[in-house]
Design a protein around this motif. Structure first.
Motif, PDB file in Angstrom:
ATOM      1  N   SER A 112      -1.260   3.267 -11.917  1.00 15.33           N
ATOM      2  CA  SER A 112      -1.179   4.543 -11.196  1.00 15.33           C
ATOM      3  C   SER A 112       0.262   4.831 -10.761  1.00 15.33           C
ATOM      4  N   LYS A 132      -4.742  -0.290  -7.553  1.00 15.45           N
ATOM      5  CA  LYS A 132      -5.171   0.098  -8.904  1.00 15.45           C
ATOM      6  C   LYS A 132      -3.990   0.092  -9.874  1.00 15.45           C
ATOM      7  N   VAL A 152     -11.662   9.614  -5.607  1.00 14.44           N
ATOM      8  CA  VAL A 152     -10.399  10.212  -5.157  1.00 14.44           C
ATOM      9  C   VAL A 152      -9.357  10.298  -6.264  1.00 14.44           C
ATOM     10  N   ARG A 153      -9.713   9.911  -7.486  1.00 12.11           N
ATOM     11  CA  ARG A 153      -8.733   9.978  -8.572  1.00 12.11           C
ATOM     12  C   ARG A 153      -8.454  11.438  -8.926  1.00 12.11           C
ATOM     13  N   VAL A 196      -7.468   2.874   1.101  1.00 12.61           N
ATOM     14  CA  VAL A 196      -6.548   4.020   1.213  1.00 12.61           C
ATOM     15  C   VAL A 196      -6.334   4.636  -0.164  1.00 12.61           C
ATOM     16  N   CYS A 197      -6.179   5.944  -0.165  1.00 14.87           N
ATOM     17  CA  CYS A 197      -5.696   6.632  -1.362  1.00 14.87           C
ATOM     18  C   CYS A 197      -4.400   7.321  -0.970  1.00 14.87           C
ATOM     19  N   PRO A 198      -3.263   6.770  -1.382  1.00 13.08           N
ATOM     20  CA  PRO A 198      -1.982   7.343  -0.964  1.00 13.08           C
ATOM     21  C   PRO A 198      -1.806   8.808  -1.389  1.00 13.08           C
ATOM     22  N   GLU A 199      -2.369   9.173  -2.533  1.00 14.00           N
ATOM     23  CA  GLU A 199      -2.172  10.559  -2.995  1.00 14.00           C
ATOM     24  C   GLU A 199      -2.924  11.545  -2.103  1.00 14.00           C
ATOM     25  N   ARG A 220      -6.932  17.014  -8.877  1.00 18.77           N
ATOM     26  CA  ARG A 220      -5.536  17.451  -8.925  1.00 18.77           C
ATOM     27  C   ARG A 220      -4.984  17.192 -10.319  1.00 18.77           C
ATOM     28  N   SER A 269      -6.986  -0.020  -2.814  1.00 18.16           N
ATOM     29  CA  SER A 269      -7.042   1.359  -3.314  1.00 18.16           C
ATOM     30  C   SER A 269      -8.460   1.895  -3.175  1.00 18.16           C
ATOM     31  N   SER A 270      -8.582   3.070  -2.575  1.00 27.00           N
ATOM     32  CA  SER A 270      -9.922   3.640  -2.328  1.00 27.00           C
ATOM     33  C   SER A 270     -10.737   3.783  -3.605  1.00 27.00           C
ATOM     34  N   CYS A 271     -10.078   4.134  -4.706  1.00 31.89           N
ATOM     35  CA  CYS A 271     -10.834   4.344  -5.951  1.00 31.89           C
ATOM     36  C   CYS A 271     -11.463   3.044  -6.436  1.00 31.89           C
ATOM     37  N   SER A 283       1.085   5.959  -8.031  1.00 31.23           N
ATOM     38  CA  SER A 283       1.166   5.523  -6.630  1.00 31.23           C
ATOM     39  C   SER A 283       0.937   4.022  -6.510  1.00 31.23           C
ATOM     40  N   CYS A 284      -0.187   3.570  -7.048  1.00 29.78           N
ATOM     41  CA  CYS A 284      -0.669   2.211  -6.789  1.00 29.78           C
ATOM     42  C   CYS A 284      -0.274   1.181  -7.849  1.00 29.78           C
TER      43      CYS A 284
HETATM   44  S1  SF4 Z   1      -3.541   7.023  -5.590  1.00 25.76           S
HETATM   45 FE1  SF4 Z   1      -4.730   6.897  -7.476  1.00 25.76          FE
HETATM   46  S2  SF4 Z   1      -4.908   4.706  -7.872  1.00 25.76           S
HETATM   47 FE2  SF4 Z   1      -4.267   4.928  -5.752  1.00 25.76          FE
HETATM   48  S3  SF4 Z   1      -6.164   4.966  -4.562  1.00 25.76           S
HETATM   49 FE3  SF4 Z   1      -5.668   7.089  -5.001  1.00 25.76          FE
HETATM   50  S4  SF4 Z   1      -6.783   7.521  -6.875  1.00 25.76           S
HETATM   51 FE4  SF4 Z   1      -6.708   5.291  -6.695  1.00 25.76          FE
END
Ligand code: SF4
Length: 152
Positions: A102, A99, A16-17, A42-45, A54, A8-10, A104-105
């Protein structure tokens, strides 16, 4: 040759959160990871097309992703999950360090969709898709224990 893993990029320090912050791994963990693996962040969002910052989102009981005001974001989350899966396929990635909690993650525990801070058993949209396609997922909280099992 080092294997490549998804992270996770964060967790790598990228802001990117939803609130434009990061949740970087402790330096020692990051160094240990980088010594053993090539890391693809990667940050899927963001990959799914959402802006930064956001509105925070949670997964409802019927697996829709919603903001607190009721905006449906499921399409963005699914797109991001598929982009992350494509990256795994393109790089031959079999493990993702994602992460916790989340939408996503998250893996194992996610928020319950009521924006009250309650956790339930379940996986984020990306974790779910990766797992269904044979990619092992762990959260950052499992990283130390998992690193001890990795053979040099
Ligand atoms: S979707 Fe959320 S938890 Fe996943 S990498 Fe992006 S900011 Fe981090």
């Amino acid at each position: 040759m080092k294997k490549t893993i998804l992270v996770s990029s964060c967790l790598l320090g990228c802001k990117v959160r939803y609130d434009k912050t990061s949740k970087p791994l402790p330096k020692e963990q990051l160094i240990a990871l980088e010594e053993k693996f090539n890391l693809v962040g990667v940050c899927p969002e963001v990959l799914g097309g959402l802006p930064c910052p956001r509105q925070p989102a949670e997964i409802s009981r019927d697996r829709e992703v919603l903001t607190q005001s009721g905006q449906v974001l499921s399409t963005f989350f699914l797109k991001g999950a598929h982009e992350a899966l494509n990256i795994c396929k393109n790089y031959g990635i079999q493990l993702a360090v994602l992460k916790s909690k989340s939408p996503s993650c998250g893996f194992g525990k996610i928020y319950d969709g009521t924006f009250s801070g309650c956790l339930i058993n379940g996986n984020g949209i990306t974790s779910d898709l990766l797992l269904k396609n044979g990619v092992k997922v762990i959260n950052e909280s499992e990283l130390d224990a998992w690193l001890k099992t990795v053979k040099e």
